[in-house]
Design a protein around this motif. Structure first.
Motif, PDB file in Angstrom:
ATOM      1  N   LYS A 102       1.108   4.951   0.667  1.00  0.00           N
ATOM      2  CA  LYS A 102       0.334   5.885   1.468  1.00  0.00           C
ATOM      3  C   LYS A 102       0.315   7.288   0.877  1.00  0.00           C
ATOM      4  O   LYS A 102      -0.689   7.987   0.966  1.00  0.00           O
ATOM      5  CB  LYS A 102       0.880   5.925   2.894  1.00  0.00           C
ATOM      6  N   GLU A 104       6.554   5.602  13.328  1.00  0.00           N
ATOM      7  CA  GLU A 104       5.415   6.277  13.961  1.00  0.00           C
ATOM      8  C   GLU A 104       5.862   7.608  14.544  1.00  0.00           C
ATOM      9  O   GLU A 104       6.951   7.725  15.096  1.00  0.00           O
ATOM     10  CB  GLU A 104       4.849   5.406  15.094  1.00  0.00           C
ATOM     11  N   GLU A 162       9.581   3.320   4.693  1.00  0.00           N
ATOM     12  CA  GLU A 162       8.697   3.027   5.823  1.00  0.00           C
ATOM     13  C   GLU A 162       9.073   4.034   6.905  1.00  0.00           C
ATOM     14  O   GLU A 162      10.196   4.021   7.416  1.00  0.00           O
ATOM     15  CB  GLU A 162       8.918   1.591   6.307  1.00  0.00           C
ATOM     16  N   ASP A 181       3.432   1.178   3.970  1.00  0.00           N
ATOM     17  CA  ASP A 181       3.132   0.689   5.321  1.00  0.00           C
ATOM     18  C   ASP A 181       4.203  -0.258   5.846  1.00  0.00           C
ATOM     19  O   ASP A 181       4.610  -0.169   6.987  1.00  0.00           O
ATOM     20  CB  ASP A 181       1.785  -0.048   5.350  1.00  0.00           C
ATOM     21  N   ASP A 182       4.632  -1.196   4.996  1.00  0.00           N
ATOM     22  CA  ASP A 182       5.529  -2.273   5.422  1.00  0.00           C
ATOM     23  C   ASP A 182       6.577  -2.491   4.336  1.00  0.00           C
ATOM     24  O   ASP A 182       6.280  -3.089   3.294  1.00  0.00           O
ATOM     25  CB  ASP A 182       4.716  -3.544   5.673  1.00  0.00           C
ATOM     26  N   LYS A 214       0.852  -1.181   0.000  1.00  0.00           N
ATOM     27  CA  LYS A 214       0.000   0.000   0.000  1.00  0.00           C
ATOM     28  C   LYS A 214       0.893   1.238   0.000  1.00  0.00           C
ATOM     29  O   LYS A 214       1.663   1.451   0.928  1.00  0.00           O
ATOM     30  CB  LYS A 214      -0.900   0.026   1.226  1.00  0.00           C
TER      31      LYS A 214
END
Length: 135
Positions: free
Chosen positions: A4, A133, A130, A83-84, A2
């Motif tokens: 982003k 956060e 990636e 995402d990953d 995905k």
């Protein structure tokens, strides 16, 4: 995999201070942070959800040197946030996409990155990142 967002557009520069005169002083894009990765000084300038990444070689091992020898100051690559990164690498390899580095390496802001071989992407250098956060 995905994607982003378009995370950044990378531009190589000979002189970071001179480049900031255009991007920050003239265009009014603020600089969020600056750091050094792989003998490369980089400055991240946010534009909405995307960044302009200015890259200046500060040592002989900087990957910017080879690009600058070939193209000078110019657009270098596009970076997409995923995402990953590990899943993205597996998926791309299964699709026959060649990677310049199959093992993610450290990138800007604590990210993990891989580069897709331009011979597999219509001669466009694409970076996948990636982002940790909180960044």
């Amino acid at each position: 995999m995905k994607i982003k967002r378009l995370e950044h557009v990378a531009i190589t520069v000979k002189d970071m201070d001179k480049a900031r005169e255009t991007w920050v002083d003239v265009l009014g894009i603020p600089q969020e942070y600056e750091e050094e990765v792989e003998e490369t000084r980089l400055a991240m300038l946010p534009v909405g959800e995307t960044y302009i990444e200015l890259l200046e070689a500060v040592g002989p091992a900087s990957p910017v040197n080879a690009w600058m020898d070939q193209a000078g100051e110019s657009l270098w690559h596009l970076c997409f946030e995923v995402d990953d990164i590990d899943c993205a690498v597996v998926e791309l390899k299964n699709k026959g996409i060649r990677l310049l580095n199959e093992t993610p390496k450290p990138g800007h802001g604590g990210s993990r990155i891989v580069f897709l071989d331009p011979s597999s992407t219509g001669n466009v250098l694409i970076e996948l990142a990636e982002i940790p956060e909180g960044h």
